[in-house]
Scaffold this motif. Structure first.
Motif: not given
Length: 374
Positions: A169-172, A257-263, A281-295
């Protein structure tokens, strides 16, 4: 006497053979090459389903992704277990792993939640997200402290966790609304955010305030500067952590498992959206490293990846770097981004989102994957 001599010779021979066999065994153990299993670097993509599109459409789509080097799909079905159950076997038949992507605390258009106005977060200036939405109309955030709203979210998690064949289950949107927007988005909203502005500061509902007062014997509504009240900040960080930790139990109880999209990385997530994912308590994370959003430039993807990897290296949490396809000006930039993520400790890269994966990009992903995993 002769018999005793024969026994002595036989005993000596037995000892010699035993010692020789022991030495050979030790030599074999010490000199045998150690087999090291290298975990393949994986690639994924987020995708939103369309119930009106037939199975044949998804068969072709999933085969295209797999042929282009994609290993997993994170599917948003609008939190519909039936739709997830329809698409999961199709994706798996194409050789893709499936993650059930859910918008967690932000629940736009949730027909159940909308019947309960009290479930929604309240800003510091007293406005409920039920009818006054920060930034955009689809920001409809539920309170993580109120029992009924958090249990509603966890019930949705359980429904997805029960679908056969799903990896996680992938939490956003597992956070509060943005107290600070990414700097690159501020001009879009004609905003300057030099301080924590009241209309973007959540949650000050009666449930949150009452629970906080029981612990700390003070009312955050009375504070002259909530931005430096660490107890109040930590209370909200822990409210989100509590939802995640319960979701972790639910996922694992259903053999997922538990995963999540994170900052991008924990300190940044803490500052911007009340999200401290290195403590979950989480197995994997998917950091949203969107470089354009941060210039930022493409190499910032490596920097942000490294920050997260360092923060969770003792927690056994895997990191999959998320990238935003419209931020890339060329195929070469995408290849650079993938290598920046890999070289800084990510176990994979995930692309937002699937429709942006052109044939040219998929070709580049496949080529880079072959280079990495050779």
């Amino acid at each position: 006497m002769k018999t005793l001599k024969k026994l002595s010779i036989l005993l000596a021979l037995l000892i010699f053979v035993a010692c020789n066999q022991k030495e050979r065994k030790q030599e074999s153990t010490e000199t045998a090459p150690t087999e090291i299993t290298k975990e393949a670097f994986k690639f994924g993509t987020w995708i939103t389903s369309n119930k009106e599109k037939p199975n044949a459409f998804y068969e072709a789509e999933f085969k295209k992704y797999k042929a282009g080097g994609i290993d997993e799909v994170l599917i948003n079905t609008g939190t519909d277990p039936k739709e997830l159950a329809r698409l999961t076997p199709i994706a798996k038949a194409a050789g893709l792993n499936v993650h059930a992507w859910i918008m967690a605390m932000n629940r736009p258009g949730d027909t159940v939640a909308l019947k309960h106005p009290e479930w929604y977060v309240v800003s510091r200036d007293g406005k409920s997200c039920f009818d006054t939405r920060p930034y955009v109309d689809y920001y409809q955030w539920l309170c993580p402290t109120r029992k009924e709203s958090r249990n509603h979210v966890l019930g949705l998690v359980e429904g997805l966790a029960k679908v056969e064949g799903v990896e996680s289950v992938h939490l956003d949107y597992i956070r509060f609304s943005d107290i600070f927007l990414p700097i690159g988005l501020l001009p879009k909203y004609n905003l300057v955010q030099d301080t924590e502005m009241a209309e973007f500061d959540f949650c000050y509902c009666d449930e949150c305030v009452g629970a906080f007062e029981k612990i700390h014997h003070k009312n955050p509504r009375d504070s002259k500067n909530t931005s430096i009240d660490m107890e109040w900040k930590n209370f909200r960080l822990n409210a989100i952590k509590s939802v995640v930790d319960d979701a972790y139990k639910i996922a694992h109880a259903n053999n997922k498992i538990l995963t999540a999209a994170v900052f991008p990385y924990p300190e940044m997530a803490d500052h911007m959206v009340r999200q401290r994912w290195d403590k979950w308590d989480i197995d994997e994370v998917y950091p949203m490293i969107y470089h354009g959003f941060y210039n930022e430039e493409v190499d910032w993807i490596g920097y942000a990846t490294k920050q997260g990897v360092t923060d969770v290296e003792s927690e056994n949490i895997a990191i999959n770097t998320g990238v935003y396809m419209p931020d890339f000006k060329s195929v070469e930039e995408l290849k650079q981004a993938i290598m920046h993520a890999k070289d800084n400790g990510a176990k994979g890269v995930t692309f937002f989102d699937a429709p942006a994966l052109t044939d040219e990009y998929l070709k580049a992903i496949k080529e880079t994957k072959a280079l990495i995993n050779k």
